[in-house]
Design a protein around this motif. Structure first.
Motif, PDB file in Angstrom:
ATOM      1  N   GLY A   1      51.562 -66.958  95.380  1.00 34.95           N
ATOM      2  CA  GLY A   1      52.195 -65.997  97.006  1.00 34.95           C
ATOM      3  C   GLY A   1      51.341 -66.491  97.798  1.00 34.95           C
ATOM      4  O   GLY A   1      51.976 -66.591  98.991  1.00 34.95           O
ATOM      5  N   ARG A   2      49.908 -67.143  98.137  1.00 28.91           N
ATOM      6  CA  ARG A   2      49.583 -67.738  99.452  1.00 28.91           C
ATOM      7  C   ARG A   2      49.835 -68.666  99.926  1.00 28.91           C
ATOM      8  O   ARG A   2      50.136 -68.728 100.970  1.00 28.91           O
ATOM      9  CB  ARG A   2      47.529 -68.029  99.292  1.00 28.91           C
ATOM     10  N   MET A   3      50.839 -69.325  99.084  1.00 27.70           N
ATOM     11  CA  MET A   3      51.046 -71.227  99.502  1.00 27.70           C
ATOM     12  C   MET A   3      52.253 -70.705  99.954  1.00 27.70           C
ATOM     13  O   MET A   3      53.134 -71.159 100.604  1.00 27.70           O
ATOM     14  CB  MET A   3      51.310 -72.161  98.794  1.00 27.70           C
TER      15      MET A   3
ATOM     16  N   GLU B   1      51.529 -69.638 103.478  1.00 30.61           N
ATOM     17  CA  GLU B   1      51.255 -70.108 104.432  1.00 30.61           C
ATOM     18  C   GLU B   1      52.429 -71.665 104.388  1.00 30.61           C
ATOM     19  O   GLU B   1      52.422 -71.830 105.430  1.00 30.61           O
ATOM     20  CB  GLU B   1      50.109 -70.833 103.928  1.00 30.61           C
ATOM     21  N   ARG B   2      54.031 -71.006 104.065  1.00 30.38           N
ATOM     22  CA  ARG B   2      54.711 -72.130 104.524  1.00 30.38           C
ATOM     23  C   ARG B   2      54.799 -73.239 103.634  1.00 30.38           C
ATOM     24  O   ARG B   2      55.080 -74.136 105.013  1.00 30.38           O
ATOM     25  CB  ARG B   2      55.100 -71.656 105.809  1.00 30.38           C
ATOM     26  N   ARG B   3      53.624 -73.225 102.644  1.00 34.00           N
ATOM     27  CA  ARG B   3      53.369 -74.842 101.722  1.00 34.00           C
ATOM     28  C   ARG B   3      54.710 -74.850 101.054  1.00 34.00           C
ATOM     29  O   ARG B   3      55.044 -75.830 100.884  1.00 34.00           O
ATOM     30  CB  ARG B   3      51.640 -75.050 101.857  1.00 34.00           C
ATOM     31  N   LEU B   4      55.665 -73.361 100.355  1.00 27.16           N
ATOM     32  CA  LEU B   4      56.332 -73.632  99.396  1.00 27.16           C
ATOM     33  C   LEU B   4      57.565 -72.491 100.722  1.00 27.16           C
ATOM     34  O   LEU B   4      56.764 -71.704 100.399  1.00 27.16           O
ATOM     35  CB  LEU B   4      56.024 -73.638  97.960  1.00 27.16           C
ATOM     36  N   ARG B   5      58.757 -72.900  99.345  1.00 23.43           N
ATOM     37  CA  ARG B   5      59.382 -71.937  99.651  1.00 23.43           C
ATOM     38  C   ARG B   5      60.272 -71.497  98.090  1.00 23.43           C
ATOM     39  O   ARG B   5      60.016 -72.200  97.171  1.00 23.43           O
ATOM     40  CB  ARG B   5      60.732 -72.514 100.235  1.00 23.43           C
ATOM     41  N   LEU B   6      60.160 -70.538  98.307  1.00 24.36           N
ATOM     42  CA  LEU B   6      60.964 -69.337  96.839  1.00 24.36           C
ATOM     43  C   LEU B   6      62.061 -69.248  97.380  1.00 24.36           C
ATOM     44  O   LEU B   6      62.658 -68.064  97.579  1.00 24.36           O
ATOM     45  CB  LEU B   6      60.102 -68.519  96.321  1.00 24.36           C
ATOM     46  N   LEU B   7      63.154 -70.068  96.450  1.00 24.25           N
ATOM     47  CA  LEU B   7      64.789 -69.733  96.136  1.00 24.25           C
ATOM     48  C   LEU B   7      64.697 -69.326  94.841  1.00 24.25           C
ATOM     49  O   LEU B   7      64.627 -69.888  93.588  1.00 24.25           O
ATOM     50  CB  LEU B   7      64.976 -71.246  96.415  1.00 24.25           C
TER      51      LEU B   7
ATOM     52  N   GLU C   1      53.743 -64.899  91.712  1.00 28.69           N
ATOM     53  CA  GLU C   1      53.072 -65.275  93.128  1.00 28.69           C
ATOM     54  C   GLU C   1      51.217 -65.123  92.751  1.00 28.69           C
ATOM     55  O   GLU C   1      50.944 -65.191  93.918  1.00 28.69           O
ATOM     56  CB  GLU C   1      53.870 -64.552  93.533  1.00 28.69           C
ATOM     57  N   ASP C   2      51.616 -63.846  91.816  1.00 23.28           N
ATOM     58  CA  ASP C   2      50.117 -64.102  91.541  1.00 23.28           C
ATOM     59  C   ASP C   2      49.663 -65.616  90.450  1.00 23.28           C
ATOM     60  O   ASP C   2      47.841 -64.952  90.290  1.00 23.28           O
ATOM     61  CB  ASP C   2      49.648 -62.478  90.612  1.00 23.28           C
ATOM     62  N   LEU C   3      50.185 -65.713  90.568  1.00 19.81           N
ATOM     63  CA  LEU C   3      49.789 -67.005  89.078  1.00 19.81           C
ATOM     64  C   LEU C   3      48.021 -67.955  90.564  1.00 19.81           C
ATOM     65  O   LEU C   3      48.747 -68.674  91.423  1.00 19.81           O
ATOM     66  CB  LEU C   3      50.196 -67.926  89.081  1.00 19.81           C
TER      67      LEU C   3
ATOM     68  N   PRO D   1      44.344 -74.205  91.447  1.00 19.56           N
ATOM     69  CA  PRO D   1      43.313 -74.910  91.905  1.00 19.56           C
ATOM     70  C   PRO D   1      44.279 -76.192  93.441  1.00 19.56           C
ATOM     71  O   PRO D   1      45.579 -76.501  93.063  1.00 19.56           O
ATOM     72  CB  PRO D   1      42.784 -76.399  91.246  1.00 19.56           C
ATOM     73  N   ASP D   2      43.591 -76.026  94.671  1.00 18.74           N
ATOM     74  CA  ASP D   2      43.950 -76.526  95.578  1.00 18.74           C
ATOM     75  C   ASP D   2      43.257 -77.654  95.909  1.00 18.74           C
ATOM     76  O   ASP D   2      42.515 -77.294  96.527  1.00 18.74           O
ATOM     77  CB  ASP D   2      43.700 -75.442  96.609  1.00 18.74           C
ATOM     78  N   LEU D   3      44.078 -78.510  95.391  1.00 18.25           N
ATOM     79  CA  LEU D   3      42.372 -79.884  95.416  1.00 18.25           C
ATOM     80  C   LEU D   3      43.095 -80.379  96.453  1.00 18.25           C
ATOM     81  O   LEU D   3      43.858 -80.446  97.478  1.00 18.25           O
ATOM     82  CB  LEU D   3      43.375 -80.767  94.407  1.00 18.25           C
TER      83      LEU D   3
END
Length: 679
Positions: free
Chosen positions: A495-497, A500-506, A618-620, A623-625
């Motif tokens: 959800g945070r990503m 932050e517009r690092r991902l899109r969910l379609l 979205e809640d999963l 790690p943010d490597l």
């Protein structure tokens, strides 16, 4: 009265009526000003006048339904709405009786007063043999409306007979399961196997255990016009007996050509022995099925056969075809059909003959009194129930029959083999299935090219083994080590990503099952493909179908991550696939300030989803490597993927090599030569 005859249907029923997907009628209503307006609402659901919808579909040409049948389908949908008012059995009996009466009176029923209609019915059926009791059982308050519905069906169909068949097809909608009815494909096939198309005028056709008459109707449909055949049937259920009479009378087979008896025995006293007997033995559960009793029923049918007359019997495959205990009563009785020269064709059929019992395996016998010493064996059990497979079986049997139940060297059997009866009789208890291909099959392309295909696989395997990076190259090293205590891993959520517009969910798309085919233009990724339960590419969709039926849907892009609700994860490396609901797409934004790597995120999702499967996607937490660590992990995953792909190709080649060699040895077309070293 106008309000009583106003037929109301919802958006969902319009979609079924027009043979389109559920959202399409709603889109029509929004986009087209001339779309009919709702006439009422039920629980917030808009209801439309069915006649207005039919007129709109006919005028605009929208939808995929045959225009001739649109009004008939509307009447059938209306019939379904009667399900809560009258029992399904009463509705079917009432409508089939009304349609049968209309065919005899040759005039619409609705304008006639109901009491006067009953008087005319009593004159037509003065012995109450097929429709009078059914009409008297209709509550008078519903009778005029059902008569109007019968008129609507007949006017929509070409003939009263076709309208009556529509009502019988609608039985499942009314809560009346068609347990006794084999598939339409099979009933037509059984009628063709009987040879009724070549029966001389004035023949006698019989169907014991007639049930609702599907086989008798199929025989009548396959017979030549103006043949004057007589049609006999028997069934212990009185309601079925009356229904069979109505079906045949609607097809203009009248009393002097029709004899339907109540009970297990055909009424042959006034008709004589039949030229054709077509029978589907009643279903019995396997745990209570007695093989001897089944075979005795078949034996009783053969007692009706004079020389050169035919019986076709559909029954349980485990009795008619499967192995039996050697020298048991069932084995001796079954082999007696061979030694007496009765059994001419044995065919094990595909699954799905009876939709109500999908696992019920069936077989068909063709019997006639002519001693030729040969029997045709066919096994279609591993094939889908298709028109092509069944038509090929019919053609093989027709060739065998035309040759006098002997081998015709000018024709090769495509789905079986003709074998001497002595071969089966010398193997007590053996299954009645072809044990090897016919000699002609060794000349077909599939067999002739098999050694070449095996050689190609051997060369392919050598090429794969020559890719020595897996064997002589550097060993695979992950360089994994314990993380220092002072450098804890940073964590984030999907959800945070997204924020932050690092991902899109379609979302995935709702793909109609009938649009999923093999050999189409674009792979369809359902949850089964994502979780690995089905191979990717096994289900596809045609490009034109996708463009016309799913105008707002989009293809995947290379690197898209496809996820399912149970955290199945798949990386679509090539793109141009279609994702089916409930699967969804996580699309990486390459221009983000801190880009995500598809392989890395997919691997982390698989592991995190296994540990915390109860959470929403979205809640999963994953790690943010750091960028350099993510790059090293991506390189490692790429190398693992390449090595795994090489191993899969090697395994697939070995499996295909094993399969081809075994197939050639089993059908007797291949042999294994000594190796040069051995020589």
């Amino acid at each position: 009265m106008a309000e009583q005859f106003q037929w109301l249907i919802s958006f969902a029923e319009i979609a079924v009526l027009a043979q389109v997907r559920r959202p399409v009628p709603s889109n029509w209503a929004r986009r087209h000003d001339d779309f009919p307006q709702p006439v009422s609402r039920e629980g917030g659901r808009p209801l439309f006048d069915g006649r207005e919808i039919i007129d709109w579909l006919l005028e605009t040409g929208r939808g995929n339904a045959d225009q001739r049948r649109l009004r008939g389908e509307l009447a059938l949908h209306t019939l379904t709405s009667w399900r809560g008012r009258l029992p399904g059995r009463l509705l079917v009996d009432a409508l089939t009786s009304l349609i049968c009466l209309r065919s005899q009176l040759d005039t619409p029923l609705a304008p006639i007063d109901w009491n006067q209609l009953l008087v005319q019915a009593s004159r037509a059926d003065f012995e109450d043999a097929y429709l009078l009791a059914e009409l008297r059982a209709i509550p008078e308050v519903f009778a005029p409306r059902l008569a109007a519905l019968a008129d609507e069906l007949v006017e929509a169909a070409y003939t009263p007979a076709e309208a009556l068949e529509w009502v019988l097809e609608a039985r499942p909608r009314l809560g009346e399961p068609m347990t006794e009815v084999p598939s339409l494909l099979l009933t037509v096939t059984l009628a063709k196997l009987s040879g009724i198309g070549e029966l001389d005028d004035g023949g006698i056709v019989a169907t014991p255990y007639a049930r609702s008459g599907e086989l008798l109707v199929a025989l009548h449909a396959q017979a030549k016009e103006e043949t004057g055949h007589s049609y006999l049937a028997a069934d212990p259920d009185r309601a079925f007996v009356r229904l069979v009479r109505r079906r045949m009378l609607a097809r203009q087979v009248y009393d002097f050509q029709l004899g339907v008896a109540e009970g297990l025995e055909l009424d042959l006293d006034d008709w004589g022995d039949p030229h054709i007997v077509l029978c589907a033995l009643p279903y019995e559960p396997s745990e209570t099925r007695d093989a001897v009793a089944v075979l005795e029923r078949v034996q009783a049918l053969t007692d009706l056969l004079r020389p050169d007359r035919t019986a076709v019997v559909l029954g349980p495959a485990d009795v008619l075809v499967g192995p039996l205990a050697p020298h048991s009563d069932a084995d001796l009785l079954r082999r007696s059909f061979l030694t007496d020269g009765l059994l001419k064709v044995v065919a094990c059929l595909p699954r799905g003959v009876f939709s109500y019992w999908p696992q019920y395996r069936t077989a068909v016998w063709v019997l006639t009194r002519k001693q030729t010493g040969l029997v045709f064996l066919s096994d279609l059990s591993d094939r889908p129930l298709s028109e092509r497979a069944l038509d090929t079986l019919v053609e093989d049997v027709q060739v065998f029959r035309a040759a006098g139940w002997r081998i015709d060297r000018r024709h090769a059997m495509r789905h079986g083999a003709i074998v001497p009866i002595k071969e089966l009789d010398d193997q007590p208890g053996a299954a009645f299935t072809p044990q090897q291909r016919p000699p002609e099959s060794r000349y077909i392309r599939l067999v002739v090219e098999r050694p070449v295909r095996i050689s190609e696989l051997e060369i392919r395997l050598e090429e794969l083994l020559a890719q020595r990076d897996l064997y002589d190259g550097p060993a695979l090293r992950t360089y994994a080590a314990l993380r220092p205590e002072g450098r804890p891993v940073q964590r984030t959520t999907i959800g945070r990503m997204l924020k932050e517009r690092r991902l899109r969910l379609l979302p995935g798309h709702r793909i109609a099952p009938e649009h999923l085919i093999s050999g189409g233009d674009h792979p369809v990724l359902t949850p089964a493909e994502v979780t690995g339960d089905a191979p990717v590419g096994g289900r596809t969709i045609d490009r034109l179908v996708f463009a016309s039926a799913y105008e707002h849907a989009k293809f995947t892009r290379p690197g898209d991550i496809v996820v399912t609700p149970d955290f199945g994860v798949y990386v679509d490396a090539e793109g141009l696939s279609v994702v089916a609901h409930p699967a969804r797409i996580l699309r990486v934004r390459p221009g983000a300030e801190r880009p995500v790597r598809s392989r890395v995120l997919a691997a982390l999702l698989r592991a995190a989803g296994t540990l915390y499967a109860a959470q929403r996607l979205e809640d999963l937490s994953v790690p943010d490597l750091a960028p350099d660590e993510a790059e090293r992990y991506d390189t490692l995953l790429t190398e693992i993927e390449q090595r795994a792909a090489l191993l899969r190709r090697q395994t697939a080649t070995l499996d295909e090599l094993t399969r081809l060699t075994a197939a050639g040895l089993v059908d007797g077309t291949l042999t294994i030569l000594p190796s040069p070293e051995t020589t």
